[in-house]
Design a protein around this motif. Structure first.
Motif, PDB file in Angstrom:
ATOM      1  N   VAL A  93       0.697  -1.295  -0.172  1.00  0.00           N
ATOM      2  CA  VAL A  93       0.118   0.031   0.022  1.00  0.00           C
ATOM      3  C   VAL A  93       0.878   1.193   0.228  1.00  0.00           C
ATOM      4  O   VAL A  93       0.423   2.301  -0.652  1.00  0.00           O
ATOM      5  N   GLU A  94       2.048   1.174   0.746  1.00  0.00           N
ATOM      6  CA  GLU A  94       2.954   2.348   0.771  1.00  0.00           C
ATOM      7  C   GLU A  94       3.601   2.679  -0.423  1.00  0.00           C
ATOM      8  O   GLU A  94       3.590   3.742  -0.961  1.00  0.00           O
ATOM      9  N   VAL A  95       4.191   1.657  -1.256  1.00  0.00           N
ATOM     10  CA  VAL A  95       4.770   1.740  -2.291  1.00  0.00           C
ATOM     11  C   VAL A  95       3.979   2.166  -3.652  1.00  0.00           C
ATOM     12  O   VAL A  95       4.322   2.723  -4.465  1.00  0.00           O
ATOM     13  N   ASN A  96       2.564   1.489  -3.624  1.00  0.00           N
ATOM     14  CA  ASN A  96       1.926   1.565  -4.843  1.00  0.00           C
ATOM     15  C   ASN A  96       0.705   2.848  -4.478  1.00  0.00           C
ATOM     16  O   ASN A  96       0.826   3.783  -5.200  1.00  0.00           O
ATOM     17  N   THR A  97      -0.065   2.731  -3.549  1.00  0.00           N
ATOM     18  CA  THR A  97      -0.907   3.617  -3.224  1.00  0.00           C
ATOM     19  C   THR A  97      -0.550   4.849  -2.869  1.00  0.00           C
ATOM     20  O   THR A  97      -0.830   5.991  -3.293  1.00  0.00           O
ATOM     21  N   LEU A  98       0.422   4.886  -1.723  1.00  0.00           N
ATOM     22  CA  LEU A  98       0.742   6.169  -1.051  1.00  0.00           C
ATOM     23  C   LEU A  98       1.681   6.880  -1.918  1.00  0.00           C
ATOM     24  O   LEU A  98       1.662   8.162  -1.821  1.00  0.00           O
ATOM     25  N   ALA A  99       2.791   6.069  -2.824  1.00  0.00           N
ATOM     26  CA  ALA A  99       3.653   6.849  -3.366  1.00  0.00           C
ATOM     27  C   ALA A  99       2.898   7.565  -4.478  1.00  0.00           C
ATOM     28  O   ALA A  99       3.318   8.850  -4.785  1.00  0.00           O
ATOM     29  N   THR A 100       1.978   6.765  -5.136  1.00  0.00           N
ATOM     30  CA  THR A 100       1.317   7.503  -6.181  1.00  0.00           C
ATOM     31  C   THR A 100       0.397   8.654  -5.694  1.00  0.00           C
ATOM     32  O   THR A 100       0.315   9.936  -6.521  1.00  0.00           O
ATOM     33  N   ALA A 101      -0.281   8.581  -4.643  1.00  0.00           N
ATOM     34  CA  ALA A 101      -0.973   9.867  -3.925  1.00  0.00           C
ATOM     35  C   ALA A 101      -0.050  10.960  -3.840  1.00  0.00           C
ATOM     36  O   ALA A 101      -0.431  12.085  -4.032  1.00  0.00           O
ATOM     37  N   SER A 179     -11.212  -6.809  -7.210  1.00  0.00           N
ATOM     38  CA  SER A 179      -9.894  -7.100  -6.771  1.00  0.00           C
ATOM     39  C   SER A 179      -9.634  -8.047  -5.655  1.00  0.00           C
ATOM     40  O   SER A 179     -10.442  -8.290  -4.573  1.00  0.00           O
ATOM     41  N   THR A 180      -8.947  -9.248  -5.900  1.00  0.00           N
ATOM     42  CA  THR A 180      -8.793 -10.303  -5.028  1.00  0.00           C
ATOM     43  C   THR A 180      -7.245 -10.401  -4.125  1.00  0.00           C
ATOM     44  O   THR A 180      -7.203 -11.238  -3.406  1.00  0.00           O
ATOM     45  N   SER A 181      -6.572  -9.303  -4.204  1.00  0.00           N
ATOM     46  CA  SER A 181      -5.472  -9.270  -3.623  1.00  0.00           C
ATOM     47  C   SER A 181      -4.960  -7.915  -3.171  1.00  0.00           C
ATOM     48  O   SER A 181      -5.377  -7.032  -3.804  1.00  0.00           O
ATOM     49  N   VAL A 182      -4.236  -7.841  -2.215  1.00  0.00           N
ATOM     50  CA  VAL A 182      -3.654  -6.351  -1.896  1.00  0.00           C
ATOM     51  C   VAL A 182      -2.822  -5.941  -3.082  1.00  0.00           C
ATOM     52  O   VAL A 182      -3.094  -4.532  -3.306  1.00  0.00           O
ATOM     53  N   TYR A 183      -2.420  -6.678  -3.873  1.00  0.00           N
ATOM     54  CA  TYR A 183      -1.464  -6.129  -4.852  1.00  0.00           C
ATOM     55  C   TYR A 183      -2.631  -5.380  -6.028  1.00  0.00           C
ATOM     56  O   TYR A 183      -2.278  -4.393  -6.628  1.00  0.00           O
ATOM     57  N   ALA A 184      -3.670  -6.391  -6.207  1.00  0.00           N
ATOM     58  CA  ALA A 184      -4.648  -5.663  -7.220  1.00  0.00           C
ATOM     59  C   ALA A 184      -5.406  -4.551  -6.694  1.00  0.00           C
ATOM     60  O   ALA A 184      -5.657  -3.490  -7.605  1.00  0.00           O
ATOM     61  N   ILE A 185      -5.880  -4.578  -5.239  1.00  0.00           N
ATOM     62  CA  ILE A 185      -6.287  -3.136  -4.969  1.00  0.00           C
ATOM     63  C   ILE A 185      -5.321  -2.061  -5.139  1.00  0.00           C
ATOM     64  O   ILE A 185      -5.794  -0.877  -5.334  1.00  0.00           O
ATOM     65  N   SER A 186      -4.170  -2.348  -4.640  1.00  0.00           N
ATOM     66  CA  SER A 186      -3.181  -1.164  -4.753  1.00  0.00           C
ATOM     67  C   SER A 186      -2.972  -0.488  -6.360  1.00  0.00           C
ATOM     68  O   SER A 186      -2.654   0.559  -6.590  1.00  0.00           O
TER      69      SER A 186
END
Length: 374
Positions: A93-101, A179-186
């Motif tokens: 979540v930090e590397v994908n979601t937060l960094a993009t935000a 989405s079925t994984s944290v990766y997919a959600i992010s």
């Protein structure tokens, strides 16, 4: 000359994008943190005509400086790996979601003037692909298969209305996403954050929903990467590829050079505020992938795929791309066929370092309760 900032541009996909852009006359800067799981040193394939900054996309000061110099942002940086994401939740979540935000926050609040943003999204956000009931001739969007069904070895989806076995069909962008994984959600987060913010601030933006990418430069030491690389590593170390379920599950495998071209077309097109599939539209079974790689490496007399008949929590059965929107919006059609692409992968892979860490990664999944048996 248009100046493109490519995040994650030293990686598997990013480096091919960099080559594509430089070949077409763009000025390119790369920011990459050379994450240890993928890189043990600076790669030898880096394009000498690009400028490289070794840093993290989570570094606000660094990203502000780089974005101020850019005309176009091509955002590829991401933590990758479906299974690993289910127990390294905060990291993904930090590397994908937060960094993009954070990048988008910089663009908005530092008033960065960009001509276009292209962001890497993923087919994983769909969950299962699209299906058709052959008895009722209707499209179905089944949820994940239940644990009892999987334990019984009933791998295919059944129609909830009549019980008939569903047939996979091309998955369009309009399919509801589950989405079925944290990766997919992010990855869905990266896409939706980008399109939402760019829409609000009138910045043209395109999200590319990648299907299963393969080709040269994909780390053969990383057991959390794509199945082609994992199987290649097993085969090079004289170990049989281990296949979950019965091996007949299918995916859409697209060569990395086609993906790089799709990124350039997305930049150059008038497409805006849209997410498009980037795949081939042709499903290939996981068993066929394993068998093809064994044959191309010349080990058919010594190895054969090992069908585990167990399953991973959250795995889908079938998913392949409907490419109509990519053709319409980007003018994109895949050019590398499966046989040629796999030969390119193996020719590169013969000399590539390949530490087989699959069993270590598989043990982690088992320890976390993410592998089941029928």
């Amino acid at each position: 000359m248009t100046h493109v900032l490519v995040t994650g541009g030293a990686g598997f996909i990013g480096s091919h994008i960099v080559d594509e852009l430089i070949d077409e006359g763009y000025d390119v800067t790369v920011v990459d943190n050379l994450t240890e799981q993928v890189h043990d040193s600076e790669p030898d394939y880096l394009n000498e005509e690009a400028d490289y900054v070794w840093g993290d996309v989570r570094d606000r000061e660094l990203m502000t400086e780089l974005l101020e110099e850019a005309d176009v942002l091509n955002h590829q940086a991401s933590a990758v790996g479906v299974g690993q994401s289910m127990y390294e939740i905060e990291k993904y979540v930090e590397v994908n979601t937060l960094a993009t935000a954070r990048i988008l926050d910089i663009i908005v609040n530092e008033e960065i003037d960009l001509e276009k943003v292209v962001v890497a999204s993923s087919m994983s956000s769909y969950g299962e692909g699209a299906y058709r009931c052959p008895e009722e001739d209707e499209v179905r969007h089944p949820p994940l298969r239940g644990e009892e069904q999987m334990k019984d070895g009933q791998w295919e989806h059944l129609c909830s209305e009549c019980g008939a076995e569903l047939e996979p069909i091309p998955t369009p962008e309009s399919k509801p996403r589950e989405s079925t994984s944290v990766y997919a959600i992010s990855k869905k987060d990266q896409e939706e954050l980008t399109l939402s913010v760019c829409r609000a601030y009138d910045i043209p933006a395109v999200a590319l929903r990648y299907f299963n990418i393969y080709g040269s430069r994909q780390s053969l030491n990383n057991p959390y990467t794509g199945v082609c690389a994992i199987f290649s590593s097993r085969i090079k170390n004289d170990n049989p590829p281990l296949i979950f379920e019965d091996g007949e599950q299918t995916r859409d495998f697209i060569h990395v050079s086609d993906v790089a071209r799709a990124n350039r077309l997305a930049m150059e097109s008038e497409a805006d505020d849209v997410a498009v599939n980037i795949g081939t539209g042709s499903p290939v079974s996981i068993r066929e992938i394993a068998q093809t790689l064994i044959e191309l490496y010349g080990k058919e007399d010594a190895l054969e795929p090992e069908i585990a008949n167990d399953f991973r929590q959250g795995d889908i059965r079938h998913c392949y791309a409907d490419n109509d929107l990519a053709a319409e919006e980007l003018g994109f059609e895949p050019e590398v066929d499966f046989e040629d692409g796999m030969r390119e992968l193996v020719e590169w892979g013969r000399d590539a370092e390949a530490e087989d860490r699959f069993e270590e990664a598989h043990a982690e999944l088992e320890e976390k309760g993410l592998v089941g048996e029928d």
